[in-house]
Design an enzyme around this catalytic site. Structure first.
Site, PDB file in Angstrom:
ATOM      1  N   GLN A  88      32.073  31.172  45.410  1.00 24.47           N
ATOM      2  CA  GLN A  88      31.780  32.361  44.193  1.00 24.47           C
ATOM      3  C   GLN A  88      31.876  31.661  43.028  1.00 24.47           C
ATOM      4  OE1 GLN A  88      34.464  34.178  41.792  1.00 24.47           O
ATOM      5  NE2 GLN A  88      34.374  36.168  43.484  1.00 24.47           N
ATOM      6  N   HIS A  92      29.440  31.272  37.466  1.00 26.89           N
ATOM      7  CA  HIS A  92      29.328  31.741  38.465  1.00 26.89           C
ATOM      8  C   HIS A  92      27.175  30.683  38.457  1.00 26.89           C
ATOM      9  CE1 HIS A  92      31.991  34.611  39.844  1.00 26.89           C
ATOM     10  NE2 HIS A  92      31.930  35.310  38.956  1.00 26.89           N
ATOM     11  N   ARG A 135      42.569  28.942  38.755  1.00 23.65           N
ATOM     12  CA  ARG A 135      40.872  28.736  38.312  1.00 23.65           C
ATOM     13  C   ARG A 135      40.315  29.072  36.728  1.00 23.65           C
ATOM     14  NH1 ARG A 135      37.361  33.614  37.864  1.00 23.65           N
ATOM     15  NH2 ARG A 135      35.567  33.777  39.358  1.00 23.65           N
ATOM     16  N   SER A 184      33.891  39.284  40.332  1.00 21.45           N
ATOM     17  CA  SER A 184      34.232  37.686  40.268  1.00 21.45           C
ATOM     18  C   SER A 184      35.702  37.820  40.521  1.00 21.45           C
ATOM     19  CB  SER A 184      33.747  37.595  38.343  1.00 21.45           C
ATOM     20  OG  SER A 184      34.086  35.971  38.410  1.00 21.45           O
ATOM     21  N   LEU A 185      36.203  37.183  38.589  1.00 23.91           N
ATOM     22  CA  LEU A 185      37.682  37.269  38.707  1.00 23.91           C
ATOM     23  C   LEU A 185      38.686  38.285  39.831  1.00 23.91           C
ATOM     24  CD1 LEU A 185      40.837  36.905  38.048  1.00 23.91           C
ATOM     25  CD2 LEU A 185      40.002  38.543  36.069  1.00 23.91           C
ATOM     26  N   GLN A 239      37.028  39.460  34.394  1.00 22.74           N
ATOM     27  CA  GLN A 239      36.494  39.280  32.917  1.00 22.74           C
ATOM     28  C   GLN A 239      35.356  39.816  31.834  1.00 22.74           C
ATOM     29  OE1 GLN A 239      36.739  34.993  33.202  1.00 22.74           O
ATOM     30  NE2 GLN A 239      36.369  34.544  30.750  1.00 22.74           N
TER      31      GLN A 239
END
Length: 291
Positions: A244, A195, A112, A87-88, A9
């Site tokens: 995660q 996170h 998600r 991340s993503l 992101q």
């Protein structure tokens, strides 16, 4: 050895993927399939949307995933020696490594994003980038804040760590971090504390979705955010993917592990050049490029 890395992101921009859609029939078919799966025309938002529209988590995450994965699918003789995603981007990396089917991964990414959006509503929260301070010092200061949630969430490169938590937690930690010598503490334009423990409701939702999704053994190791280690076992990959959401993104450590295991070239696949910049700051000796 060549490592392919996939952004998360923040890399989105209006017009992303438009050239792919217009110039590649295979890419166009995948974008059209994505519109069908998502139930709305995400291509319209990607190609023509405002920055504000693209910033919504439930649009941003599938948009970056689609751009990254469809771009990778157009690379001739695509044979990564290792992959990682920020991340993503870990979902994009799993598709590129053959561990997840395109359709299944897109459904998980959409789930998600929705779950994270809902968790943000349940617990109003935020993130801030901390520049110019040692990782251990940042963790120590976050741990010292009482009565609020604030944690180190993204270890992006030496001297750049993102903290995440309640508005008050991030504010209090920010003050202490500046006192401790941080050059800057910059609030980030995000919807919530990604996170961090505040994403627990989203983690539970994602865990259920991952449990009912088919995974395959990847064709190359994937270095996952949670522990910065190479994974090839399906169960390990799934557990790390779930963990995660509430755990930090160990990007600095992941890149170092990939270099230690032989990576000499990092290719960023997706919108923007954020990861190329971070990789250079972590390991100046390697070559970086974008697709």
């Amino acid at each position: 050895m060549k490592a392919y890395v996939f952004p998360g992101q923040g890399s989105q921009f209006s017009g992303m993927g438009k050239d792919l859609y217009e110039n590649n029939a295979q890419a166009r078919a995948l974008f059209d399939k994505a519109n069908e799966i998502l139930g709305f025309e995400i291509t319209k938002v990607m190609f023509e949307g405002t920055d504000e529209e693209l910033k919504q988590t439930d649009v941003t995450q599938p948009a970056i995933f689609l751009h990254s994965v469809i771009l990778a699918s157009t690379i001739e003789n695509f044979q990564p020696d290792m992959v990682a995603g920020h991340s993503l981007g870990e979902f994009s990396a799993l598709v590129a490594a053959g561990a997840l089917a395109f359709e299944d991964a897109l459904r998980l990414v959409a789930k998600r994003a929705d779950a994270m959006q809902r968790a943000c509503v349940i617990s109003p929260s935020t993130m801030a980038a901390v520049l110019g301070l040692d990782d251990a010092k940042i963790e120590e200061i976050c741990a010292s804040i009482e009565g609020e949630v604030v944690v180190a969430a993204n270890f992006n490169c030496p001297g750049q760590v993102v903290i995440s938590g309640t508005h008050e937690g991030v504010r209090l930690a920010g003050e202490k971090l500046k006192e401790a010598g941080a050059k800057r503490v910059l609030p980030l334009p995000v919807g919530g504390a990604f996170h961090s423990p505040l994403m627990e409701p989203a983690r539970e939702e994602l865990a259920a979705a991952i449990a009912s999704t088919a995974f395959s053994t990847p064709r190359c190791p994937i270095y996952q955010n949670v522990n910065a280690q190479a994974a090839t076992e399906i169960e390990t990959i799934k557990e790390n993917l779930i963990a995660q959401l509430t755990a930090p993104v160990r990007w600095t450590q992941s890149v170092r592990a990939m270099v230690a295991d032989g990576a000499t070239e990092f290719v960023e696949c997706g919108p923007g050049k954020v990861l190329q910049g971070l990789v250079k700051k972590i390991a100046s000796e390697v070559n970086t490029a974008g697709v």
